[in-house]
Write an enzyme that holds these catalytic residues in place. Structure first.
Site, PDB file in Angstrom:
ATOM      1  CB  SER A 133      43.768 -20.938 -40.662  1.00 41.29           C
ATOM      2  OG  SER A 133      43.089 -21.456 -39.770  1.00 41.29           O
ATOM      3  CE  LYS A 158      33.856 -19.753 -36.993  1.00 38.54           C
ATOM      4  NZ  LYS A 158      35.109 -20.507 -35.774  1.00 38.54           N
ATOM      5  CD  GLU A 246      24.640 -10.774 -27.914  1.00 36.61           C
ATOM      6  OE1 GLU A 246      24.381 -10.028 -28.080  1.00 36.61           O
ATOM      7  OE2 GLU A 246      24.654 -11.850 -27.948  1.00 36.61           O
ATOM      8  CG  ASP A 288      44.393 -19.854 -28.615  1.00 37.48           C
ATOM      9  OD1 ASP A 288      45.039 -19.873 -27.978  1.00 37.48           O
ATOM     10  OD2 ASP A 288      44.491 -20.147 -29.954  1.00 37.48           O
ATOM     11  CG  ASN A 293      43.824 -16.035 -31.219  1.00 36.76           C
ATOM     12  OD1 ASN A 293      43.459 -16.362 -32.511  1.00 36.76           O
ATOM     13  ND2 ASN A 293      43.954 -17.072 -30.203  1.00 36.76           N
TER      14      ASN A 293
END
Length: 294
Positions: A133, A158, A246, A288, A293
């Site tokens: 998202s 990311k 990593e 989570d 996920n």
């Protein structure tokens, strides 16, 4: 991807107009008797036509950020109270996220790590292997100097989508107004609560430095754990909008359906153990438990 508030507002407005025209067309068909038997059902909203379902999914996955996050949060709520059309929208939103072009990625990384960031990598795959998202993830290999410092070479980078952090509040307000006016969601979906939680968590999730600190702390907490391994951070190639860590190879949890009962018991037992450790021993929650996920 629209990256400023004005362009994002325009997209929400165009979605509202598109849904309105779609609903008007469907209402006209029902009134004239030209609709299908399914579409003429009084229990089905005129907003929930096939074309409108596609409009919602396409727009939310393109907007990403708060819009996509809220759709994904709603998708894991109890689906028994919602229509099949809304259930389909939320399920498709949960499983969808489009990539942003490399030009937008480079703009963000140049600003965060400097214009010469590529020299720190031996290779960097411009095509992301995952998208969510608020950001997408690229596979890369560290240059020799950085590799010697951290002790590994394969990393996941990311990168946050541009404009997401600054548009959280306005996105959620626009989306809430759209959902309330269209009455797309059934009663019992707790929209106000979902938006309040989404607002808080999105501001947290957009702070990659906060995530980096949590990753480091969690790595220390699980340093001696016999089962779990936490990816190691590359702090020199991380910032508020870029997180380099990593790369961990593994299998998607959905593959566990084909594993033996013994292996499935092992996985379930240790995930539960970790969750309880976080709550009662660490007093620091990082896992989570949303299955999407894993």
């Amino acid at each position: 991807m629209p990256s400023n508030r004005v362009s994002r507002l325009f997209h929400y407005g165009s979605l509202a107009v598109g849904l309105g025209f779609g609903a008007l067309g469907e209402a006209t068909k029902r009134w004239s008797g030209l609709g299908t038997l399914d579409s003429q059902s009084s229990s089905t909203s005129v907003f929930l036509t096939r074309a409108n379902v596609d409009r919602i999914v396409t727009k939310l996955t393109r907007m990403r950020g708060a819009a996509l996050k809220l759709g994904q949060m709603l998708s894991i709520q109890d689906s028994k109270s919602m229509s099949p059309e809304i259930a389909e929208v939320l399920q498709r939103v949960q499983n969808s996220a489009n990539y942003v072009p490399i030009s937008q990625v480079e703009k963000t990384v140049n600003r965060e790590l400097g214009p010469n960031w590529r020299v720190e990598f031996a290779s960097f795959n411009d095509a992301p292997f995952a998208a969510a998202s608020i950001g997408q993830v690229h596979e890369a290999r560290l240059g020799k100097n950085v590799q010697e410092q951290v002790g590994f070479d394969k990393v996941a980078v990311k990168v946050q989508y541009p404009g997401v952090a600054n548009s959280i509040d306005s996105d959620l307000n626009n989306l809430q107004s759209l959902l309330v006016m269209s009455k797309l969601l059934p009663r019992g979906m707790y929209l106000d609560n979902s938006i309040r939680v989404a607002r808080r968590e999105l501001h947290w999730e957009c702070d990659y430095q906060r995530e980096a600190d949590a990753m480091t702390k969690f790595g220390t907490l699980l340093a001696d754990d016999p089962v779990f391994v936490v990816p190691r951070l590359v702090s020199d190639l991380s910032s508020k909008m870029v997180l380099t860590a990593e790369f961990m190879d593994g299998a998607h949890l959905k593959h566990a359906e084909g594993y033996s009962q013994e292996i499935r018991d092992y996985i379930g037992t240790h995930i539960m153990r970790l969750c309880l450790q976080e709550l009662f021993d660490f007093e620091f929650m990082q896992t989570d438990p949303n299955w999407a996920n894993f």
